[in-house]
Motif scaffolding. Structure first.
Motif, mmCIF file in Angstrom:
data_model
loop_
_atom_site.group_PDB
_atom_site.id
_atom_site.type_symbol
_atom_site.label_atom_id
_atom_site.label_comp_id
_atom_site.label_asym_id
_atom_site.label_seq_id
_atom_site.Cartn_x
_atom_site.Cartn_y
_atom_site.Cartn_z
ATOM 1 N N LYS A 207 -5.107 -6.797 -3.370
ATOM 2 C CA LYS A 207 -5.427 -8.001 -3.899
ATOM 3 C C LYS A 207 -6.595 -9.021 -3.395
ATOM 4 C CE LYS A 207 -3.501 -12.056 -6.198
ATOM 5 N NZ LYS A 207 -2.151 -12.791 -6.330
ATOM 6 N N GLY A 208 -7.597 -8.774 -3.861
ATOM 7 C CA GLY A 208 -8.752 -9.831 -3.460
ATOM 8 C C GLY A 208 -9.266 -9.000 -2.219
ATOM 9 N N LEU A 209 -8.801 -7.741 -2.090
ATOM 10 C CA LEU A 209 -9.725 -7.007 -0.884
ATOM 11 C C LEU A 209 -11.171 -6.356 -1.552
ATOM 12 C CD1 LEU A 209 -9.814 -5.530 1.921
ATOM 13 C CD2 LEU A 209 -8.708 -3.757 0.796
ATOM 14 N N ARG A 210 -12.298 -6.443 -0.959
ATOM 15 C CA ARG A 210 -13.158 -5.706 -1.491
ATOM 16 C C ARG A 210 -13.693 -4.251 -0.883
ATOM 17 N NH1 ARG A 210 -19.012 -8.946 -0.647
ATOM 18 N NH2 ARG A 210 -19.489 -7.022 -1.854
ATOM 19 N N VAL A 211 -13.391 -3.433 -1.745
ATOM 20 C CA VAL A 211 -13.269 -2.060 -1.241
ATOM 21 C C VAL A 211 -14.739 -1.604 -1.466
ATOM 22 C CG1 VAL A 211 -12.576 0.374 -1.777
ATOM 23 C CG2 VAL A 211 -11.042 -1.652 -2.127
ATOM 24 N N GLU A 212 -15.378 -1.374 -0.243
ATOM 25 C CA GLU A 212 -16.896 -1.085 -0.092
ATOM 26 C C GLU A 212 -17.434 0.328 0.312
ATOM 27 O OE1 GLU A 212 -18.615 -5.509 1.062
ATOM 28 O OE2 GLU A 212 -17.264 -4.714 2.387
ATOM 29 N N ARG A 213 -16.489 1.068 0.626
ATOM 30 C CA ARG A 213 -16.858 2.393 1.206
ATOM 31 C C ARG A 213 -15.898 3.395 0.870
ATOM 32 N NH1 ARG A 213 -14.981 -1.232 4.940
ATOM 33 N NH2 ARG A 213 -13.421 -0.410 6.169
ATOM 34 N N PRO A 214 -16.107 4.771 0.921
ATOM 35 C CA PRO A 214 -15.252 5.825 0.813
ATOM 36 C C PRO A 214 -14.236 5.729 1.656
ATOM 37 C CG PRO A 214 -17.471 6.570 0.539
ATOM 38 C CD PRO A 214 -17.750 5.225 0.988
ATOM 39 N N ASN A 215 -12.954 6.369 1.336
ATOM 40 C CA ASN A 215 -11.939 6.312 2.320
ATOM 41 C C ASN A 215 -11.315 5.099 2.881
ATOM 42 O OD1 ASN A 215 -12.211 9.204 2.023
ATOM 43 N ND2 ASN A 215 -13.354 9.340 3.916
ATOM 44 N N GLN A 216 -11.918 4.020 2.143
ATOM 45 C CA GLN A 216 -11.306 2.666 2.726
ATOM 46 C C GLN A 216 -9.722 2.417 1.954
ATOM 47 O OE1 GLN A 216 -13.666 -0.663 1.642
ATOM 48 N NE2 GLN A 216 -12.334 -2.005 2.519
ATOM 49 N N ALA A 217 -9.688 2.955 0.824
ATOM 50 C CA ALA A 217 -8.530 2.927 0.179
ATOM 51 C C ALA A 217 -8.476 4.213 -0.742
ATOM 52 C CB ALA A 217 -8.368 1.422 -0.712
ATOM 53 N N TRP A 218 -7.097 4.770 -0.704
ATOM 54 C CA TRP A 218 -7.061 5.786 -1.921
ATOM 55 C C TRP A 218 -5.981 5.355 -2.929
ATOM 56 C CZ3 TRP A 218 -6.455 10.907 1.447
ATOM 57 C CH2 TRP A 218 -7.833 11.188 2.219
ATOM 58 N N ALA A 219 -5.823 5.969 -4.105
ATOM 59 C CA ALA A 219 -4.668 5.436 -4.840
ATOM 60 C C ALA A 219 -3.940 6.829 -5.256
ATOM 61 C CB ALA A 219 -5.334 4.932 -6.106
ATOM 62 N N GLU A 274 -7.808 4.484 5.174
ATOM 63 C CA GLU A 274 -7.211 3.198 5.725
ATOM 64 C C GLU A 274 -5.917 2.714 5.063
ATOM 65 O OE1 GLU A 274 -10.306 0.392 6.270
ATOM 66 O OE2 GLU A 274 -11.800 1.897 6.593
ATOM 67 N N ILE A 275 -6.053 2.764 3.840
ATOM 68 C CA ILE A 275 -5.019 2.153 2.825
ATOM 69 C C ILE A 275 -4.797 3.192 1.860
ATOM 70 C CG2 ILE A 275 -4.343 0.292 1.119
ATOM 71 C CD1 ILE A 275 -6.020 -1.460 2.580
ATOM 72 N N MET A 276 -3.304 3.462 1.461
ATOM 73 C CA MET A 276 -2.942 4.290 0.466
ATOM 74 C C MET A 276 -2.294 3.549 -0.473
ATOM 75 S SD MET A 276 -2.644 6.938 -1.303
ATOM 76 C CE MET A 276 -2.914 8.516 -0.227
ATOM 77 N N ASN A 277 -2.598 3.384 -1.683
ATOM 78 C CA ASN A 277 -1.915 2.564 -2.765
ATOM 79 C C ASN A 277 -1.126 3.402 -3.755
ATOM 80 O OD1 ASN A 277 -1.533 -0.311 -4.035
ATOM 81 N ND2 ASN A 277 -2.401 0.764 -5.563
ATOM 82 N N THR A 278 0.178 3.208 -4.153
ATOM 83 C CA THR A 278 1.121 3.903 -5.117
ATOM 84 C C THR A 278 1.777 2.835 -5.921
ATOM 85 O OG1 THR A 278 2.773 4.248 -3.595
ATOM 86 C CG2 THR A 278 0.934 5.793 -3.771
#
Length: 383
Positions: A207-219, A274-278
């Motif tokens: 929430k409110g995080l700017r995901v600006e690059r690959p592998n910063q966050a996965w889902a 860096e982050i994994m979201n599920t």
């Protein structure tokens, strides 16, 4: 009253291995072997949980006890000791697994005694309901398609919609089928996505995080795949920034193992995020999943209850996949489903224009951004 059919350990192992292959749905396996689908889930889980024991102590086999030794042992220690031994072997397993491992031909303990020791209702051991009918499978296919259009439809609205289409159906049946498919409406309400008992829930970090690059966050997420006879489940892991599908797996049951396999493949090919979201499903709150992420130093994020928008990119992926691939085919086997999904994922990653990426395919943008962020590193290209 007909005598309950007893299954040998060899038969159970054969069925469990067939389930592990994933070529047939649970309904097809149940029909081929003449057993209830619940048993297949139990035996597959028992095989997965017990497989590691084969390799204990350097792979040496445990000493076997012949029939005469067993008789002498029973004569010496009596029924109480046998009951304790029975409990020590069974009690550590889950409830459904223990139900499937009751021994009807046990030399000392009756079925009733075993059910009592394992806290299982004796009537539930003998109960063998029928598998899903062709009508129910057709309804599940219709519910799945409508849910893609209106993911806010709960049980009541879905029931009204099906009745308006001419189906004679009640809310109880719709609720059971939607639960079987893992469908939950997106509106806020209590206990919409409850994990397994005792599993920890992690906060939502995007929430409110700017995901600006690959592998910063996965889902990651799981969806239902209708087949000609039965259904399968698909898990996919996606890079949040570029929408690239990093790994996926298909299974005929909902154990966490196929999710772990997809995670391991994605990490092996692209490194950890860096982050994994599920969501808060039991597969993603399980110790096996969360421990794997924590050991890699990955921050764990989970959607809020009923928050379909928290994982919106994977939800859009499911919609695209089903309309462009799944609903256009009537796959017979797991191999056909895997081949079809593999072909479509390759098309989606490497050739399909994506509106959010300026008409570029996800894989093209992924590797462009990797090169921009890591210009001095040689990164192996993986489709």
């Amino acid at each position: 009253m007909s005598k309950r059919k007893q299954h040998s350990p060899e038969f159970k192992a054969k069925v469990a291995l067939e389930a592990l292959k994933g070529e047939e749905t649970v309904s097809e396996l149940a029909s081929r072997f003449g057993i209830h689908p619940t048993m297949i889930h139990q035996w597959k889980r028992a095989l997965l949980e017990g497989a590691s024991g084969v390799f204990e102590r350097g792979g040496r086999k445990r000493p076997e006890i012949d029939d005469e030794q067993v008789k002498d042992l029973h004569a010496k220690i009596g029924e109480l000791a046998v009951a304790n031994d029975f409990l020590s072997r069974k009690l550590a397993l889950g409830r459904e697994v223990r139900r499937g491992m009751i021994e009807p031909d046990h030399p000392v303990l009756s079925i009733g005694k075993q059910c009592t020791l394992l806290s299982i209702a004796r009537s539930s051991f003998y109960y063998t309901p029928k598998g899903e009918t062709e009508i129910n499978l057709a309804l599940m296919r219709r519910i799945d398609g409508q849910f893609l259009e209106t993911p806010f439809f709960g049980v009541r609205q879905m029931t009204w919609h099906l009745r308006n289409e001419g189906h004679v159906i009640n809310e109880k049946r719709v609720r059971r089928l939607m639960r079987l498919m893992g469908l939950m409406p997106i509106y806020q309400k209590p206990n919409t996505s409850r994990p397994a008992k005792g599993h920890k829930i992690w906060p939502y970090l995007l929430k409110g995080l700017r995901v600006e690059r690959p592998n910063q966050a996965w889902a990651a997420d799981i969806t239902y795949l209708p087949m000609r006879r039965g259904f399968l489940y698909l898990v996919a892991i996606m890079d949040w920034h570029t929408r690239k599908v990093l790994a996926w797996r298909i299974s005929n049951t909902l154990e966490a193992d196929f999710c772990i396999e997809a995670l391991n493949e994605a990490v092996h090919k692209f490194g950890p995020p860096e982050i994994m979201n599920t969501d808060q499903g039991s597969q993603f709150t399980s110790f096996a999943w969360t421990d794997r992420l924590r050991r890699m130093g990955v921050r764990i994020s989970m959607d809020g209850k009923g928050r379909f928008l928290d994982n919106i990119f994977v939800e859009r992926l499911w919609r695209t996949l089903k309309y462009e691939c799944v609903y256009l085919h009537a796959w017979e086997t797991g191999s056909q489903a895997r081949a079809g999904v593999r072909e479509w994922v390759d098309f989606y990653n490497n050739r399909r224009p994506h509106s959010a990426l300026g008409g570029k395919p996800p894989a093209v943008i992924y590797w462009q951004r990797i090169d921009q962020n890591q210009p001095d590193q040689q990164v192996q290209r993986v489709a």
